[in-house]
Write a protein that holds these residues in place. Structure first.
Motif, PDB file in Angstrom:
ATOM      1  N   PHE A 125       0.843  -1.194   0.000  1.00  0.00           N
ATOM      2  CA  PHE A 125       0.000   0.000   0.000  1.00  0.00           C
ATOM      3  C   PHE A 125       0.876   1.242   0.000  1.00  0.00           C
ATOM      4  CE2 PHE A 125       0.652  -1.035   4.475  1.00  0.00           C
ATOM      5  CZ  PHE A 125       0.934   0.204   5.056  1.00  0.00           C
ATOM      6  N   ALA A 126       0.233   2.394  -0.205  1.00  0.00           N
ATOM      7  CA  ALA A 126       0.949   3.671  -0.227  1.00  0.00           C
ATOM      8  C   ALA A 126       0.191   4.699   0.592  1.00  0.00           C
ATOM      9  CB  ALA A 126       1.103   4.169  -1.667  1.00  0.00           C
ATOM     10  N   VAL A 127       0.928   5.664   1.175  1.00  0.00           N
ATOM     11  CA  VAL A 127       0.343   6.793   1.898  1.00  0.00           C
ATOM     12  C   VAL A 127       1.127   8.046   1.525  1.00  0.00           C
ATOM     13  CG1 VAL A 127      -0.495   5.418   3.857  1.00  0.00           C
ATOM     14  CG2 VAL A 127       1.821   6.375   3.906  1.00  0.00           C
ATOM     15  N   LYS A 128       0.549   9.199   1.823  1.00  0.00           N
ATOM     16  CA  LYS A 128       1.240  10.461   1.569  1.00  0.00           C
ATOM     17  C   LYS A 128       2.553  10.508   2.340  1.00  0.00           C
ATOM     18  CE  LYS A 128      -1.276  13.349  -1.047  1.00  0.00           C
ATOM     19  NZ  LYS A 128      -0.741  14.050  -2.228  1.00  0.00           N
ATOM     20  N   ASN A 129       3.589  11.017   1.716  1.00  0.00           N
ATOM     21  CA  ASN A 129       4.858  11.203   2.421  1.00  0.00           C
ATOM     22  C   ASN A 129       4.622  11.994   3.705  1.00  0.00           C
ATOM     23  OD1 ASN A 129       6.667   9.868   0.701  1.00  0.00           O
ATOM     24  ND2 ASN A 129       6.776  11.627  -0.674  1.00  0.00           N
ATOM     25  N   GLY A 130       5.284  11.571   4.770  1.00  0.00           N
ATOM     26  CA  GLY A 130       5.137  12.247   6.047  1.00  0.00           C
ATOM     27  C   GLY A 130       4.105  11.606   6.953  1.00  0.00           C
ATOM     28  N   THR A 131       3.316  10.689   6.429  1.00  0.00           N
ATOM     29  CA  THR A 131       2.330   9.983   7.254  1.00  0.00           C
ATOM     30  C   THR A 131       3.029   8.966   8.146  1.00  0.00           C
ATOM     31  OG1 THR A 131       0.630  10.218   5.545  1.00  0.00           O
ATOM     32  CG2 THR A 131       0.270   8.510   7.203  1.00  0.00           C
ATOM     33  N   GLU A 132       2.679   8.955   9.437  1.00  0.00           N
ATOM     34  CA  GLU A 132       3.243   7.972  10.367  1.00  0.00           C
ATOM     35  C   GLU A 132       2.444   6.679  10.242  1.00  0.00           C
ATOM     36  OE1 GLU A 132       3.744   7.269  15.197  1.00  0.00           O
ATOM     37  OE2 GLU A 132       3.347   9.292  14.426  1.00  0.00           O
ATOM     38  N   VAL A 133       3.139   5.582  10.067  1.00  0.00           N
ATOM     39  CA  VAL A 133       2.473   4.288   9.840  1.00  0.00           C
ATOM     40  C   VAL A 133       2.978   3.261  10.839  1.00  0.00           C
ATOM     41  CG1 VAL A 133       2.022   2.442   8.173  1.00  0.00           C
ATOM     42  CG2 VAL A 133       2.259   4.807   7.376  1.00  0.00           C
ATOM     43  N   LEU A 134       2.047   2.591  11.519  1.00  0.00           N
ATOM     44  CA  LEU A 134       2.373   1.529  12.467  1.00  0.00           C
ATOM     45  C   LEU A 134       1.312   0.436  12.364  1.00  0.00           C
ATOM     46  CD1 LEU A 134       3.206   3.630  15.671  1.00  0.00           C
ATOM     47  CD2 LEU A 134       4.873   2.397  14.272  1.00  0.00           C
ATOM     48  N   LEU A 135       1.711  -0.799  12.633  1.00  0.00           N
ATOM     49  CA  LEU A 135       0.723  -1.867  12.733  1.00  0.00           C
ATOM     50  C   LEU A 135       0.041  -1.784  14.087  1.00  0.00           C
ATOM     51  CD1 LEU A 135       2.450  -5.005  11.154  1.00  0.00           C
ATOM     52  CD2 LEU A 135       0.879  -3.392  10.095  1.00  0.00           C
ATOM     53  N   GLY A 136      -1.282  -1.988  14.103  1.00  0.00           N
ATOM     54  CA  GLY A 136      -2.042  -1.906  15.334  1.00  0.00           C
ATOM     55  C   GLY A 136      -1.908  -3.145  16.183  1.00  0.00           C
ATOM     56  N   GLU A 137      -2.325  -3.036  17.433  1.00  0.00           N
ATOM     57  CA  GLU A 137      -2.279  -4.166  18.359  1.00  0.00           C
ATOM     58  C   GLU A 137      -3.157  -5.296  17.836  1.00  0.00           C
ATOM     59  OE1 GLU A 137      -3.200  -5.178  23.077  1.00  0.00           O
ATOM     60  OE2 GLU A 137      -3.367  -3.123  22.320  1.00  0.00           O
ATOM     61  N   GLY A 138      -2.615  -6.493  17.844  1.00  0.00           N
ATOM     62  CA  GLY A 138      -3.358  -7.646  17.353  1.00  0.00           C
ATOM     63  C   GLY A 138      -3.225  -7.878  15.867  1.00  0.00           C
ATOM     64  N   SER A 139      -2.475  -7.021  15.173  1.00  0.00           N
ATOM     65  CA  SER A 139      -2.296  -7.202  13.732  1.00  0.00           C
ATOM     66  C   SER A 139      -1.296  -8.309  13.459  1.00  0.00           C
ATOM     67  CB  SER A 139      -1.798  -5.901  13.088  1.00  0.00           C
ATOM     68  OG  SER A 139      -1.571  -6.079  11.700  1.00  0.00           O
ATOM     69  N   CYS A 140      -1.549  -9.051  12.391  1.00  0.00           N
ATOM     70  CA  CYS A 140      -0.582 -10.054  11.963  1.00  0.00           C
ATOM     71  C   CYS A 140       0.455  -9.391  11.068  1.00  0.00           C
ATOM     72  CB  CYS A 140      -1.275 -11.183  11.206  1.00  0.00           C
ATOM     73  SG  CYS A 140      -2.055 -10.641   9.663  1.00  0.00           S
ATOM     74  N   GLY A 141       1.542 -10.079  10.783  1.00  0.00           N
ATOM     75  CA  GLY A 141       2.512  -9.640   9.797  1.00  0.00           C
ATOM     76  C   GLY A 141       3.559  -8.681  10.314  1.00  0.00           C
ATOM     77  N   SER A 142       4.475  -8.348   9.425  1.00  0.00           N
ATOM     78  CA  SER A 142       5.546  -7.397   9.723  1.00  0.00           C
ATOM     79  C   SER A 142       5.536  -6.304   8.663  1.00  0.00           C
ATOM     80  CB  SER A 142       6.902  -8.102   9.744  1.00  0.00           C
ATOM     81  OG  SER A 142       7.162  -8.748   8.514  1.00  0.00           O
ATOM     82  N   LEU A 143       5.791  -5.058   9.107  1.00  0.00           N
ATOM     83  CA  LEU A 143       5.710  -3.881   8.242  1.00  0.00           C
ATOM     84  C   LEU A 143       7.087  -3.471   7.756  1.00  0.00           C
ATOM     85  CD1 LEU A 143       3.855  -1.498   7.210  1.00  0.00           C
ATOM     86  CD2 LEU A 143       4.555  -0.296   9.308  1.00  0.00           C
ATOM     87  N   THR A 144       7.205  -3.166   6.461  1.00  0.00           N
ATOM     88  CA  THR A 144       8.469  -2.721   5.874  1.00  0.00           C
ATOM     89  C   THR A 144       8.213  -1.538   4.949  1.00  0.00           C
ATOM     90  OG1 THR A 144       9.308  -4.999   5.880  1.00  0.00           O
ATOM     91  CG2 THR A 144      10.481  -3.398   4.516  1.00  0.00           C
ATOM     92  N   GLN A 145       9.020  -0.473   5.077  1.00  0.00           N
ATOM     93  CA  GLN A 145       8.913   0.629   4.131  1.00  0.00           C
ATOM     94  C   GLN A 145       9.661   0.234   2.863  1.00  0.00           C
ATOM     95  OE1 GLN A 145       9.837   4.515   5.625  1.00  0.00           O
ATOM     96  NE2 GLN A 145       9.268   5.538   3.710  1.00  0.00           N
ATOM     97  N   ALA A 146       9.023   0.483   1.722  1.00  0.00           N
ATOM     98  CA  ALA A 146       9.556  -0.020   0.454  1.00  0.00           C
ATOM     99  C   ALA A 146       9.816   1.098  -0.539  1.00  0.00           C
ATOM    100  CB  ALA A 146       8.589  -1.043  -0.133  1.00  0.00           C
ATOM    101  N   GLY A 147      10.307   2.256  -0.057  1.00  0.00           N
ATOM    102  CA  GLY A 147      10.665   3.343  -0.953  1.00  0.00           C
ATOM    103  C   GLY A 147       9.532   4.326  -1.153  1.00  0.00           C
ATOM    104  N   THR A 148       9.643   5.128  -2.203  1.00  0.00           N
ATOM    105  CA  THR A 148       8.645   6.140  -2.515  1.00  0.00           C
ATOM    106  C   THR A 148       8.302   6.099  -3.995  1.00  0.00           C
ATOM    107  OG1 THR A 148      10.338   7.829  -2.947  1.00  0.00           O
ATOM    108  CG2 THR A 148       9.479   7.677  -0.684  1.00  0.00           C
TER     109      THR A 148
END
Length: 345
Positions: A125-148
């Motif tokens: 997925f994508a979000v506007k630059n500058g947006t803070e992104v975190l996985l919520g409590e109880g979420s599965c998976g691991s989050l990785t930033q993949a460039g712009t």
């Protein structure tokens, strides 16, 4: 008059209404028009934010098209539709949520979801630059930033669906002092039923056809068939039918069909067979049986996707086996089976 007579309006007088009464058919047309407008607006936003492109020249933004394809996948397994109004309502609610997030300060844009066939899912997925992104409590998976890409930051979430019975993705986003949440149910537990050293004679059986069915486990590369992703395959050699009444068939049970039951949503089989022959896949329980798919084979292995959403489990009862019936010809043939992957609801 009868259901499906084609009318969009009905006379309202008999219901005390001075005028026409809209039909459910008309409401469905209205919903479809609203969905078209939402999708059109989202496609514009994707392009304006510099996401995707049009590499295949079909006139549709690639990232947007992948998002729509993922939405549609909730309603179809292969060409089989999930005949359940609740599933359509859920897909529409999800579209409405995605449209709202797409227009938010975070400009959340779902891009694609991929499945490696071994229980591992990646959501991009994508979000506007500058947006803070975190996985919520109880979420599965691991989050990785993949460039712009343009003014958007790209992220991926990788999740192993074979590890838990329920797999929820929860993405928290903060932009312009506001908090936004994207939630998606990725599915139930995925069972990977591999053809390996644990496969025993108890998991296999021939159905009497007047000639012996021989089984053996071989490396996929030894089968001479292209297209397999499974490391090993089960090779079943079926003798010719001796008369018309006899059935060329064999069954799989035990470890080879683990996970098939009421909590399963779909099944993916890697299969190949003698070119031109047709094999039917039958689900057999202690109360009854039902046909799941019929496959005619060419030169390469096929990944056969089978929906289990519409199976009447009350009539099947406890699952006993999968039976593979040869539905064409009567000469000897060979069937190759790779891993059977069962996806939870």
């Amino acid at each position: 008059e009868a259901n499906g007579d084609g009318f969009l309006f009905y006379p309202g007088a008999q219901y005390g209404i001075d005028g026409p009464v809209g039909s459910m058919r008309l409401e469905a047309i209205r919903d479809g028009l609203e969905e078209y407008e939402l999708l059109y607006a989202m496609a514009q936003t994707y392009s304006e934010n510099g996401l995707g492109g049009d590499e295949n020249g079909d006139g549709v933004n690639d990232a947007f098209g992948a998002m729509v394809e993922e939405l549609a996948s909730e309603l179809y397994v292969g060409t089989v539709v999930t005949a359940d109004s609740a599933a359509f309502d859920a897909a529409r609610e999800r579209l409405l949520g995605l449209a709202a997030l797409n227009e938010s300060a975070a400009a959340f844009s779902l891009m694609e979801q991929t499945d490696d066939g071994k229980g591992n899912v990646t959501v991009k997925f994508a979000v506007k630059n500058g947006t803070e992104v975190l996985l919520g409590e109880g979420s599965c998976g691991s989050l990785t930033q993949a460039g712009t890409q343009g003014e958007m930051a790209l992220y991926t979430v990788s999740a192993d669906l074979s590890a838990a019975d329920q797999n929820n993705l929860i993405v928290n986003m903060k932009a312009d002092g506001q908090t936004f949440v994207y939630e998606q149910y990725l599915g139930g537990r995925v069972h990977i039923n591999e053809v390996n050293g644990d496969v025993s004679a108890a998991d296999l059986a021939e159905v009497e056809n007047g000639a012996q069915t021989k089984f053996k486990k071989i490396a996929a590369s030894e089968s001479g068939i292209t297209g397999f992703t499974s490391k090993n395959v089960l090779q079943a050699s079926l003798g010719a039918r001796l008369n018309f009444e006899m059935q060329q068939a064999f069954t799989l049970s035990g470890k080879l069909i683990a996970g098939i039951g009421e909590s399963a949503g779909s099944l993916k089989l890697e299969m190949a067979a003698t070119k031109g022959r047709t094999v039917s896949v039958i689900l057999v329980g202690d109360k009854g049986e039902t046909s799941l798919a019929s496959v005619t084979f060419g030169d390469a292995a096929q990944a056969v996707e089978i929906s289990l959403e519409n199976v009447n489990w009350a009539k099947i009862g406890s699952v006993q086996c999968l039976r593979f019936n040869v539905a064409s010809g009567d000469g000897a043939l060979t069937v190759w089976l790779g891993n059977a992957v069962v996806y939870g609801k």
